[in-house]
Design a protein around this motif. Structure first.
Motif, PDB file in Angstrom:
ATOM      1  N   MET A   1     -36.313 -34.223   3.034  1.00  0.00           N
ATOM      2  CA  MET A   1     -35.096 -33.468   3.325  1.00  0.00           C
ATOM      3  C   MET A   1     -34.020 -33.724   2.269  1.00  0.00           C
ATOM      4  O   MET A   1     -33.293 -32.818   1.910  1.00  0.00           O
ATOM      5  CB  MET A   1     -34.611 -33.844   4.727  1.00  0.00           C
ATOM      6  N   GLU A   2     -33.960 -34.938   1.776  1.00  0.00           N
ATOM      7  CA  GLU A   2     -32.947 -35.279   0.775  1.00  0.00           C
ATOM      8  C   GLU A   2     -33.083 -34.402  -0.473  1.00  0.00           C
ATOM      9  O   GLU A   2     -32.090 -33.929  -1.019  1.00  0.00           O
ATOM     10  CB  GLU A   2     -33.079 -36.755   0.401  1.00  0.00           C
ATOM     11  N   ASN A   3     -34.315 -34.164  -0.919  1.00  0.00           N
ATOM     12  CA  ASN A   3     -34.536 -33.326  -2.098  1.00  0.00           C
ATOM     13  C   ASN A   3     -34.135 -31.881  -1.847  1.00  0.00           C
ATOM     14  O   ASN A   3     -33.626 -31.213  -2.745  1.00  0.00           O
ATOM     15  CB  ASN A   3     -35.999 -33.402  -2.542  1.00  0.00           C
ATOM     16  N   ILE A   4     -34.368 -31.405  -0.645  1.00  0.00           N
ATOM     17  CA  ILE A   4     -33.980 -30.036  -0.313  1.00  0.00           C
ATOM     18  C   ILE A   4     -32.460 -29.910  -0.338  1.00  0.00           C
ATOM     19  O   ILE A   4     -31.919 -28.932  -0.864  1.00  0.00           O
ATOM     20  CB  ILE A   4     -34.575 -29.598   1.033  1.00  0.00           C
ATOM     21  N   GLU A   5     -31.768 -30.897   0.189  1.00  0.00           N
ATOM     22  CA  GLU A   5     -30.296 -30.871   0.159  1.00  0.00           C
ATOM     23  C   GLU A   5     -29.785 -30.905  -1.273  1.00  0.00           C
ATOM     24  O   GLU A   5     -28.840 -30.196  -1.634  1.00  0.00           O
ATOM     25  CB  GLU A   5     -29.725 -32.037   0.975  1.00  0.00           C
ATOM     26  N   TYR A   7     -31.421 -29.845  -3.882  1.00  0.00           N
ATOM     27  CA  TYR A   7     -31.747 -28.540  -4.456  1.00  0.00           C
ATOM     28  C   TYR A   7     -30.724 -27.492  -4.034  1.00  0.00           C
ATOM     29  O   TYR A   7     -30.263 -26.687  -4.861  1.00  0.00           O
ATOM     30  CB  TYR A   7     -33.164 -28.113  -4.038  1.00  0.00           C
ATOM     31  N   LYS A   8     -30.356 -27.497  -2.773  1.00  0.00           N
ATOM     32  CA  LYS A   8     -29.352 -26.538  -2.292  1.00  0.00           C
ATOM     33  C   LYS A   8     -28.020 -26.739  -3.008  1.00  0.00           C
ATOM     34  O   LYS A   8     -27.336 -25.770  -3.350  1.00  0.00           O
ATOM     35  CB  LYS A   8     -29.202 -26.668  -0.777  1.00  0.00           C
ATOM     36  N   ALA A   9     -27.654 -28.003  -3.257  1.00  0.00           N
ATOM     37  CA  ALA A   9     -26.416 -28.283  -3.998  1.00  0.00           C
ATOM     38  C   ALA A   9     -26.523 -27.773  -5.434  1.00  0.00           C
ATOM     39  O   ALA A   9     -25.556 -27.223  -5.985  1.00  0.00           O
ATOM     40  CB  ALA A   9     -26.116 -29.781  -3.976  1.00  0.00           C
ATOM     41  N   MET A  10     -27.692 -27.926  -6.016  1.00  0.00           N
ATOM     42  CA  MET A  10     -27.899 -27.430  -7.383  1.00  0.00           C
ATOM     43  C   MET A  10     -27.803 -25.908  -7.424  1.00  0.00           C
ATOM     44  O   MET A  10     -27.227 -25.343  -8.365  1.00  0.00           O
ATOM     45  CB  MET A  10     -29.252 -27.903  -7.910  1.00  0.00           C
ATOM     46  N   PHE A  78     -36.685 -29.083 -11.082  1.00  0.00           N
ATOM     47  CA  PHE A  78     -36.503 -29.930  -9.906  1.00  0.00           C
ATOM     48  C   PHE A  78     -37.268 -29.360  -8.717  1.00  0.00           C
ATOM     49  O   PHE A  78     -37.950 -30.086  -7.993  1.00  0.00           O
ATOM     50  CB  PHE A  78     -35.013 -30.063  -9.563  1.00  0.00           C
ATOM     51  N   LYS A  79     -37.167 -28.047  -8.543  1.00  0.00           N
ATOM     52  CA  LYS A  79     -37.856 -27.383  -7.431  1.00  0.00           C
ATOM     53  C   LYS A  79     -39.366 -27.566  -7.557  1.00  0.00           C
ATOM     54  O   LYS A  79     -40.043 -27.902  -6.588  1.00  0.00           O
ATOM     55  CB  LYS A  79     -37.495 -25.900  -7.412  1.00  0.00           C
TER      56      LYS A  79
END
Length: 95
Positions: A1-5, A7-10, A78-79
């Protein structure tokens, strides 16, 4: 979940950079409008000042476009590296 957050910030940063690009484009267009209006009044010194401002704004636009391109690549990498799929993002948006 941390990576998804992250990614959303990016993605949000990318949208903000796009806003910067649109703003700088609007400045360049506005300079053109002022130059056109100045043809009617021929205000002394205005043309030279506008050219200087235009040069700076155009250079800013080039820098913003380069930033957008490089950051887009970073977000894409990153994605891919974190195996974030569109389905994962859709699932989070729906919950």
């Amino acid at each position: 979940m941390e990576n998804i957050e992250k990614y959303k910030a990016m993605e949000k940063i990318l949208r903000e950079i796009e806003d910067l690009k649109n703003s700088e484009t609007a400045v360049i267009k506005k300079i053109g409008q002022v130059e056109t209006e100045n043809m009617n009044v021929n205000a002394e010194g205005l043309e030279a000042s506008l050219n200087e401002i235009y040069d700076g704004a155009y250079k800013n636009l080039e820098n913003i476009e380069a930033l957008h391109l490089s950051f887009t690549e970073k977000v894409s990498d990153f994605k891919e590296k974190n195996k974030i799929t569109d389905d994962m993002l859709l699932e989070i948006r729906e919950s």
